[in-house]
Design a protein around this motif. Structure first.
Motif, PDB file in Angstrom:
ATOM      1  N   MET A 252       0.555  -1.191   0.373  1.00 16.89           N
ATOM      2  CA  MET A 252       0.073   0.408   0.071  1.00 16.89           C
ATOM      3  C   MET A 252       0.842   1.424   0.194  1.00 16.89           C
ATOM      4  N   ASP A 253       1.884   1.108  -0.782  1.00 17.97           N
ATOM      5  CA  ASP A 253       2.527   2.388  -1.067  1.00 17.97           C
ATOM      6  C   ASP A 253       2.093   3.797  -1.874  1.00 17.97           C
ATOM      7  N   ARG A 254       1.746   4.412  -0.782  1.00 16.96           N
ATOM      8  CA  ARG A 254       1.534   5.700  -1.890  1.00 16.96           C
ATOM      9  C   ARG A 254       2.414   6.517  -2.756  1.00 16.96           C
ATOM     10  N   VAL A 255       1.435   6.885  -3.554  1.00 15.91           N
ATOM     11  CA  VAL A 255       2.463   7.403  -5.088  1.00 15.91           C
ATOM     12  C   VAL A 255       2.349   8.761  -4.451  1.00 15.91           C
ATOM     13  N   GLY A 256       4.448   9.313  -5.038  1.00 14.67           N
ATOM     14  CA  GLY A 256       4.489  10.202  -4.669  1.00 14.67           C
ATOM     15  C   GLY A 256       4.700  10.484  -3.180  1.00 14.67           C
ATOM     16  N   LYS A 257       5.077  10.142  -2.474  1.00 17.81           N
ATOM     17  CA  LYS A 257       5.534   9.966  -1.195  1.00 17.81           C
ATOM     18  C   LYS A 257       6.567  11.209  -1.252  1.00 17.81           C
ATOM     19  N   GLN A 258       6.484  11.772  -0.565  1.00 17.15           N
ATOM     20  CA  GLN A 258       7.864  12.755  -0.377  1.00 17.15           C
ATOM     21  C   GLN A 258       8.427  12.555   1.392  1.00 17.15           C
ATOM     22  N   THR A 259       9.703  12.527   1.544  1.00 17.88           N
ATOM     23  CA  THR A 259      10.757  12.008   2.169  1.00 17.88           C
ATOM     24  C   THR A 259      11.992  13.319   2.343  1.00 17.88           C
ATOM     25  N   GLY A 260      11.902  13.912   3.508  1.00 18.82           N
ATOM     26  CA  GLY A 260      12.763  14.604   4.191  1.00 18.82           C
ATOM     27  C   GLY A 260      12.653  15.371   5.065  1.00 18.82           C
ATOM     28  N   PHE A 261      12.952  16.646   5.638  1.00 19.85           N
ATOM     29  CA  PHE A 261      12.506  16.646   7.310  1.00 19.85           C
ATOM     30  C   PHE A 261      11.689  18.019   6.912  1.00 19.85           C
ATOM     31  N   THR A 262      10.802  17.837   8.257  1.00 17.29           N
ATOM     32  CA  THR A 262      10.126  19.013   8.005  1.00 17.29           C
ATOM     33  C   THR A 262      10.312  20.198   8.945  1.00 17.29           C
ATOM     34  N   LEU A 263       9.589  21.628   8.951  1.00 18.34           N
ATOM     35  CA  LEU A 263      10.056  23.429   8.882  1.00 18.34           C
ATOM     36  C   LEU A 263      10.094  23.031  10.251  1.00 18.34           C
ATOM     37  N   ILE A 264       9.297  22.146  11.331  1.00 18.50           N
ATOM     38  CA  ILE A 264       9.815  22.341  12.498  1.00 18.50           C
ATOM     39  C   ILE A 264      11.296  21.865  12.488  1.00 18.50           C
ATOM     40  N   GLU A 265      11.711  20.417  12.230  1.00 19.43           N
ATOM     41  CA  GLU A 265      12.568  19.734  12.516  1.00 19.43           C
ATOM     42  C   GLU A 265      13.897  20.777  12.201  1.00 19.43           C
ATOM     43  N   MET A 266      13.624  21.097  11.178  1.00 13.48           N
ATOM     44  CA  MET A 266      14.913  22.540  11.127  1.00 13.48           C
ATOM     45  C   MET A 266      15.298  23.281  11.395  1.00 13.48           C
ATOM     46  N   VAL A 267      14.251  24.296  11.901  1.00 11.69           N
ATOM     47  CA  VAL A 267      13.996  25.875  12.405  1.00 11.69           C
ATOM     48  C   VAL A 267      14.746  24.827  13.798  1.00 11.69           C
ATOM     49  N   THR A 268      14.283  23.694  14.469  1.00 19.13           N
ATOM     50  CA  THR A 268      15.026  22.672  15.871  1.00 19.13           C
ATOM     51  C   THR A 268      16.478  22.492  16.049  1.00 19.13           C
ATOM     52  N   VAL A 269      16.707  22.190  15.090  1.00 21.52           N
ATOM     53  CA  VAL A 269      18.529  21.346  14.612  1.00 21.52           C
ATOM     54  C   VAL A 269      18.451  23.478  14.417  1.00 21.52           C
ATOM     55  N   ILE A 270      18.193  24.105  13.573  1.00 17.59           N
ATOM     56  CA  ILE A 270      18.507  25.814  13.827  1.00 17.59           C
ATOM     57  C   ILE A 270      19.193  26.360  15.239  1.00 17.59           C
ATOM     58  N   VAL A 271      18.113  26.561  15.829  1.00 12.29           N
ATOM     59  CA  VAL A 271      18.097  26.748  17.475  1.00 12.29           C
ATOM     60  C   VAL A 271      19.014  26.331  18.163  1.00 12.29           C
ATOM     61  N   ILE A 272      19.488  24.837  18.129  1.00 13.15           N
ATOM     62  CA  ILE A 272      20.663  23.935  18.747  1.00 13.15           C
ATOM     63  C   ILE A 272      21.236  23.937  18.182  1.00 13.15           C
ATOM     64  N   LEU A 273      22.015  24.351  17.727  1.00 14.14           N
ATOM     65  CA  LEU A 273      23.306  24.847  16.564  1.00 14.14           C
ATOM     66  C   LEU A 273      23.828  26.915  17.146  1.00 14.14           C
ATOM     67  N   GLY A 274      22.631  27.595  17.272  1.00  9.31           N
ATOM     68  CA  GLY A 274      23.096  28.416  17.206  1.00  9.31           C
ATOM     69  C   GLY A 274      23.084  28.782  19.047  1.00  9.31           C
ATOM     70  N   LEU A 275      22.374  28.468  20.095  1.00 14.52           N
ATOM     71  CA  LEU A 275      22.518  27.894  21.405  1.00 14.52           C
ATOM     72  C   LEU A 275      24.107  27.733  22.279  1.00 14.52           C
ATOM     73  N   LEU A 276      24.560  26.329  20.507  1.00 15.33           N
ATOM     74  CA  LEU A 276      25.954  26.207  21.510  1.00 15.33           C
ATOM     75  C   LEU A 276      26.752  26.867  20.056  1.00 15.33           C
ATOM     76  N   ALA A 277      26.866  27.648  19.497  1.00 13.10           N
ATOM     77  CA  ALA A 277      27.802  28.372  19.271  1.00 13.10           C
ATOM     78  C   ALA A 277      27.799  29.353  20.301  1.00 13.10           C
ATOM     79  N   VAL A 278      26.564  29.698  20.784  1.00 13.83           N
ATOM     80  CA  VAL A 278      26.635  31.497  21.870  1.00 13.83           C
ATOM     81  C   VAL A 278      27.115  30.572  22.985  1.00 13.83           C
ATOM     82  N   VAL A 279      27.576  29.129  23.229  1.00 15.03           N
ATOM     83  CA  VAL A 279      28.942  28.951  24.607  1.00 15.03           C
ATOM     84  C   VAL A 279      29.463  28.252  24.257  1.00 15.03           C
TER      85      VAL A 279
END
Length: 142
Positions: free
Chosen positions: A1-28
């Motif tokens: 039951m594969d969906r035709v045209g299923k896209q894989t990747g990261f969601t916007l929330i995941e990308m923003v979370t990673v950027i925020v974590i990297l920003g905090l690490l850089a500040v420290v």
């Protein structure tokens, strides 16, 4: 039951979370890399203790024929062990250019004792460290 045209990747929330974590690490972490190194002052303290012990050993093996002393020289950025044996002899140890060390001279007796009136403290900065020399000639971090 594969969906035709299923896209894989990261969601916007995941990308923003990673950027925020990297920003905090850089500040420290960035200020730690830009601050004066704690390693230089620690290495200088260890070198000073080692040089004091070497001067003490020289005094016990070479005196009474040699006057042994250790001098810290901030202007020339060195620790110098001086003794007389068939003429003036010196052993110089360089210290890092960003280090400031208390200028002093410690003479040693044949017994290995430091010929000073009481405990003497040599201060190393930045990232302050102190090395104490007892009248017995024992040198240690304090």
């Amino acid at each position: 039951m594969d969906r035709v045209g299923k896209q894989t990747g990261f969601t916007l929330i995941e990308m923003v979370t990673v950027i925020v974590i990297l920003g905090l690490l850089a500040v420290v972490m960035i200020p730690r890399f830009l601050a004066p190194s704690n390693f230089d002052s620690r290495a200088t303290a260890d070198t000073l203790i080692s040089s004091l012990r070497q001067a003490q050993q020289l005094a016990m093996t070479k005196a009474p024929s040699a006057n042994v002393s250790l001098t810290t020289d901030n202007s020339n950025k060195r620790i110098r062990i001086s003794y007389t044996e068939g003429g003036a002899q010196t052993i110089d140890v360089s210290i890092a250019s960003n280090i400031t060390i208390t200028a002093t001279t410690i003479p040693f007796l044949k017994s290995g004792a430091a010929n000073i009136g009481g405990q003497q403290t040599i201060t190393i900065s930045p990232n302050a460290r102190s090395v104490c020399i007892e009248t017995s000639g024992y040198a240690h971090a304090c």
